[in-house]
Design an enzyme around this catalytic site. Structure first.
Site, PDB file in Angstrom:
ATOM      1  N   GLU A  96     -11.112  -7.172  -3.176  1.00  0.00           N
ATOM      2  CA  GLU A  96     -10.879  -8.169  -2.122  1.00  0.00           C
ATOM      3  C   GLU A  96     -12.069  -8.183  -1.175  1.00  0.00           C
ATOM      4  O   GLU A  96     -12.241  -7.256  -0.382  1.00  0.00           O
ATOM      5  CB  GLU A  96      -9.577  -7.823  -1.388  1.00  0.00           C
ATOM      6  CG  GLU A  96      -9.191  -8.859  -0.361  1.00  0.00           C
ATOM      7  CD  GLU A  96      -7.841  -8.543   0.283  1.00  0.00           C
ATOM      8  OE1 GLU A  96      -6.933  -8.049  -0.405  1.00  0.00           O
ATOM      9  OE2 GLU A  96      -7.723  -8.800   1.496  1.00  0.00           O
ATOM     10  N   GLU A 111      -9.169 -13.853   0.188  1.00  0.00           N
ATOM     11  CA  GLU A 111      -8.291 -14.091   1.344  1.00  0.00           C
ATOM     12  C   GLU A 111      -8.859 -15.213   2.211  1.00  0.00           C
ATOM     13  O   GLU A 111     -10.047 -15.223   2.534  1.00  0.00           O
ATOM     14  CB  GLU A 111      -8.159 -12.797   2.161  1.00  0.00           C
ATOM     15  CG  GLU A 111      -7.277 -12.972   3.388  1.00  0.00           C
ATOM     16  CD  GLU A 111      -6.832 -11.643   3.988  1.00  0.00           C
ATOM     17  OE1 GLU A 111      -6.563 -10.703   3.213  1.00  0.00           O
ATOM     18  OE2 GLU A 111      -6.777 -11.559   5.222  1.00  0.00           O
ATOM     19  N   ASP A 141       2.361   1.970   3.425  1.00  0.00           N
ATOM     20  CA  ASP A 141       3.394   1.057   3.970  1.00  0.00           C
ATOM     21  C   ASP A 141       4.786   1.541   3.624  1.00  0.00           C
ATOM     22  O   ASP A 141       5.749   1.210   4.315  1.00  0.00           O
ATOM     23  CB  ASP A 141       3.310  -0.349   3.353  1.00  0.00           C
ATOM     24  CG  ASP A 141       1.930  -0.934   3.346  1.00  0.00           C
ATOM     25  OD1 ASP A 141       1.155  -0.598   4.250  1.00  0.00           O
ATOM     26  OD2 ASP A 141       1.635  -1.734   2.431  1.00  0.00           O
ATOM     27  N   ASP A 160      -5.017 -14.023  -1.210  1.00  0.00           N
ATOM     28  CA  ASP A 160      -4.262 -13.588  -0.038  1.00  0.00           C
ATOM     29  C   ASP A 160      -4.259 -14.781   0.888  1.00  0.00           C
ATOM     30  O   ASP A 160      -5.320 -15.218   1.364  1.00  0.00           O
ATOM     31  CB  ASP A 160      -4.944 -12.389   0.647  1.00  0.00           C
ATOM     32  CG  ASP A 160      -4.434 -11.062   0.123  1.00  0.00           C
ATOM     33  OD1 ASP A 160      -3.675 -11.064  -0.866  1.00  0.00           O
ATOM     34  OD2 ASP A 160      -4.794 -10.021   0.704  1.00  0.00           O
ATOM     35  N   HIS A 173     -10.674 -14.030   5.341  1.00  0.00           N
ATOM     36  CA  HIS A 173     -11.929 -13.328   5.055  1.00  0.00           C
ATOM     37  C   HIS A 173     -13.039 -14.324   4.715  1.00  0.00           C
ATOM     38  O   HIS A 173     -14.199 -14.112   5.083  1.00  0.00           O
ATOM     39  CB  HIS A 173     -11.744 -12.347   3.895  1.00  0.00           C
ATOM     40  CG  HIS A 173     -10.748 -11.266   4.154  1.00  0.00           C
ATOM     41  ND1 HIS A 173     -10.480 -10.272   3.240  1.00  0.00           N
ATOM     42  CD2 HIS A 173      -9.950 -11.006   5.216  1.00  0.00           C
ATOM     43  CE1 HIS A 173      -9.551  -9.456   3.731  1.00  0.00           C
ATOM     44  NE2 HIS A 173      -9.207  -9.891   4.924  1.00  0.00           N
ATOM     45  N   ASP A 187      -4.854 -13.156  10.632  1.00  0.00           N
ATOM     46  CA  ASP A 187      -3.726 -13.059   9.688  1.00  0.00           C
ATOM     47  C   ASP A 187      -2.510 -13.885  10.104  1.00  0.00           C
ATOM     48  O   ASP A 187      -1.375 -13.410  10.049  1.00  0.00           O
ATOM     49  CB  ASP A 187      -3.295 -11.595   9.498  1.00  0.00           C
ATOM     50  CG  ASP A 187      -4.303 -10.781   8.707  1.00  0.00           C
ATOM     51  OD1 ASP A 187      -5.045 -11.371   7.895  1.00  0.00           O
ATOM     52  OD2 ASP A 187      -4.341  -9.553   8.886  1.00  0.00           O
ATOM     53  N   ASP A 207      -9.823 -11.217  12.063  1.00  0.00           N
ATOM     54  CA  ASP A 207      -8.925 -11.488  10.947  1.00  0.00           C
ATOM     55  C   ASP A 207      -7.518 -11.575  11.548  1.00  0.00           C
ATOM     56  O   ASP A 207      -6.790 -10.595  11.574  1.00  0.00           O
ATOM     57  CB  ASP A 207      -9.041 -10.315   9.958  1.00  0.00           C
ATOM     58  CG  ASP A 207      -8.378 -10.587   8.631  1.00  0.00           C
ATOM     59  OD1 ASP A 207      -7.997 -11.735   8.373  1.00  0.00           O
ATOM     60  OD2 ASP A 207      -8.256  -9.628   7.849  1.00  0.00           O
ATOM     61  N   ASP A 235      -0.588 -12.447   3.047  1.00  0.00           N
ATOM     62  CA  ASP A 235      -1.215 -11.396   3.859  1.00  0.00           C
ATOM     63  C   ASP A 235      -1.261 -11.932   5.290  1.00  0.00           C
ATOM     64  O   ASP A 235      -2.323 -12.215   5.846  1.00  0.00           O
ATOM     65  CB  ASP A 235      -2.612 -11.083   3.314  1.00  0.00           C
ATOM     66  CG  ASP A 235      -3.117  -9.738   3.824  1.00  0.00           C
ATOM     67  OD1 ASP A 235      -2.505  -9.203   4.758  1.00  0.00           O
ATOM     68  OD2 ASP A 235      -4.119  -9.243   3.287  1.00  0.00           O
ATOM     69  N   HIS A 258       0.876  -1.179   0.000  1.00  0.00           N
ATOM     70  CA  HIS A 258       0.000   0.000   0.000  1.00  0.00           C
ATOM     71  C   HIS A 258       0.916   1.233   0.000  1.00  0.00           C
ATOM     72  O   HIS A 258       2.012   1.185   0.559  1.00  0.00           O
ATOM     73  CB  HIS A 258      -0.813   0.135   1.279  1.00  0.00           C
ATOM     74  CG  HIS A 258      -1.675  -1.016   1.684  1.00  0.00           C
ATOM     75  ND1 HIS A 258      -1.196  -2.136   2.293  1.00  0.00           N
ATOM     76  CD2 HIS A 258      -3.024  -1.175   1.610  1.00  0.00           C
ATOM     77  CE1 HIS A 258      -2.207  -2.948   2.573  1.00  0.00           C
ATOM     78  NE2 HIS A 258      -3.324  -2.396   2.169  1.00  0.00           N
TER      79      HIS A 258
HETATM   80  C1  XLS Z   1      -7.282  -6.575   5.396  1.00  0.00           C
HETATM   81  C2  XLS Z   1      -6.900  -6.869   4.034  1.00  0.00           C
HETATM   82  C3  XLS Z   1      -5.762  -6.026   3.485  1.00  0.00           C
HETATM   83  C4  XLS Z   1      -5.772  -6.104   1.991  1.00  0.00           C
HETATM   84  C5  XLS Z   1      -5.023  -5.012   1.316  1.00  0.00           C
HETATM   85  O1  XLS Z   1      -7.963  -7.342   6.046  1.00  0.00           O
HETATM   86  O2  XLS Z   1      -6.609  -8.224   3.924  1.00  0.00           O
HETATM   87  O3  XLS Z   1      -4.559  -6.451   4.029  1.00  0.00           O
HETATM   88  O4  XLS Z   1      -5.262  -7.309   1.555  1.00  0.00           O
HETATM   89  O5  XLS Z   1      -5.543  -3.766   1.592  1.00  0.00           O
HETATM   90 NI    NI Z   2      -5.791  -9.163   2.254  1.00  0.00          NI
HETATM   91 NI    NI Z   3      -7.306  -9.422   5.648  1.00  0.00          NI
END
Ligand code: XLS
Ligand code: NI
Ligand code: NI
Length: 435
Positions: free
Chosen positions: A230, A266, A102, A294, A269, A307, A305, A337, A99
């Site tokens: 996404e 993802e 980042d 992702d 998600h 991750d 989430d 991700d 992004h």
């Molecule tokens: C957040 C998202 C983010 C996207 C990119 O939950 O996964 O990381 O992948 O903005």
């Molecule tokens: Ni993501």
């Molecule tokens: Ni995410």
């Protein structure tokens, strides 16, 4: 060279028997899987935000990581880039994703933020000349800054809509300049907390217009990558407009964008939406909008989430099974991700997390290929639907038969259907032979 990863060697494939933690046991980039190199199947990408920008905070405490590049200057942004490209090299990563927020410090206004981004993009471009790592996708962070607290494209304030659109334009320019294979839009705060202050109809119209502008601009600048949405059902907003793949498809159809935009799915998600990852992949493939993934893993109890890095091979096998069945990635890939747990402070934790994740995906891919090559699963599925090959059955779907014709047919033939086994356990046993 920075000394951040000092002492950590480049990771190479040593095979399943190795006890070397700094080696791949399953990810062998050159190994052929169904006629294609493993690296070209998986197309791994490192996510800049989790690996280099995230500071280890949670709702109860702030930063736990102590990275030499944390801070808001351009010098530190360049140091961060140096370390990032060192990590890409150590892992042999073919791609990365980022992004705007980042990679560059926020400026005091739009023009300064953009200038900072452009400087870092030039810095990346110079590094990419001598690196094998390419850009899988770029994206705009339209959710962290307080100006976006009520949404970006779906904000009640047209000034924020304009600011968001302008920001997307600069991030598409950056992605285009770096040869990105895709451009992603995750609807960070495109949702709402309460209907009491929300005009849902208007907000979705705004989102549709913004996405149309993105597609128009893509064609205007000749960006050949894929635009990806996404989906995510909750977090940060209580109600997110891009709930899941099916919801996104309805949105794309409504604005006539279903042939222009695909989805970046993802794992975590999908779980938050109450689906399995493979359900979302299969749905996207069926609708012709499967773009990229992702990869991560949610804690199944938390409802957040989380991750985490993927490490569940049977889940990966079912996921890559759907990807392979759909013909594999074209512009898409497998983006990590995923972030470290906040107690995992050491530079080597960052490397080992990716090594494990890449190995888990590689095992999943190989298992998926073996199931496909074996063919029994597909044959049994086809057999389940074999009745549809009859003439009579075809008439039912072609429009030749209406409901009253069905009645006549059932009466004349004396049909009396007998249920047949769905054989779920037998199929689960079959899959388990390969994972
Ligand atoms: C957040 C998202 C983010 C996207 C990119 O939950 O996964 O990381 O992948 O903005
Ligand atoms: Ni993501
Ligand atoms: Ni995410």
């Amino acid at each position: 060279m920075t000394d951040f990863f000092k002492g950590i060697p480049a990771i190479t494939y040593e095979g399943p028997e190795t006890s070397n933690e700094f080696a791949f046991r399953h990810y062998n980039p050159n190994e052929m899987v169904m006629g294609k190199r493993m690296e070209d199947h998986l197309r791994f990408a490192i996510a800049y935000w989790h690996s280099f920008a995230w500071q280890g905070g949670d709702p109860f405490g702030g930063q736990t990581f102590d990275r030499p590049w944390f801070g808001d200057t351009m010098d530190l942004a360049r140091l961060k880039a140096d370390v990032a490209f060192e990590m890409f090299d150590i892992l042999g990563a073919p791609f990365f994703c980022f992004h705007d927020a980042d990679v560059r410090p926020e400026g005091e206004d739009f023009a300064n933020s953009t200038r900072n981004l452009e400087e870092i993009v030039d810095y990346f471009a110079a590094k990419m000349e001598s690196s094998k790592t390419k850009l899988l996708w770029g994206t705009a962070n339209l959710f962290s800054h307080r100006r976006f607290m009520s949404g970006a494209a779906t904000n009640p304030d047209p000034d924020v809509f304009a600011y968001a659109g302008a920001t997307i334009k600069t991030c598409m320019d950056a992605t285009h300049k770096l040869g990105g294979a895709n451009y992603v839009l995750w609807g960070g705060r495109e949702g709402y907390e309460t209907l009491l202050n929300t005009d849902l109809t208007r907000e979705i119209e705004q989102a549709g217009r913004m996405l149309s502008m993105v597609v128009e601009y893509k064609h205007k600048i000749g960006f050949n990558g894929t635009i990806l949405i996404e989906p995510k059902p909750q977090e940060p907003a209580k109600h997110q407009y891009d709930y899941d793949v099916a919801t996104v498809y309805g949105f794309l159809k409504r604005f006539g964008l279903e042939n222009e935009v695909k989805v970046n799915i993802e794992q975590g998600h999908a779980i938050l939406a109450g689906h399995s990852f493979e359900h979302e992949l299969a749905m996207a493939a069926s609708l012709g909008i499967l773009g990229s993934i992702d990869i991560n893993r949610n804690d199944y109890q938390s409802g957040w989430d989380t991750d985490q890095f993927p490490n569940n091979v049977p889940e990966m096998a079912l996921a890559y099974y759907e990807v392979l069945k759909a013909g594999g990635f074209t512009t898409g890939g497998t983006n990590f991700d995923a972030k470290l747990r906040r107690q995992s402070l050491d530079p080597e934790d960052l490397i080992l997390a990716h090594v494990g994740g890449m190995d888990a995906c590689a095992r999943g891919l190989k298992a998926a290929a073996a199931i496909l090559e074996n063919g029994t699963l597909e044959a049994m599925r086809a057999e389940r639907y074999a009745g549809w090959n009859s003439d009579e059955a075809r008439k039912m779907l072609s429009g030749e038969y209406a409901l009253d014709d069905l009645e006549a047919y059932v009466r004349a033939s004396g049909l009396n259907p007998e249920p047949r086994s769905g054989k779920q356990e037998r199929l689960e046993n079959l899959v388990n032979r390969f994972v």
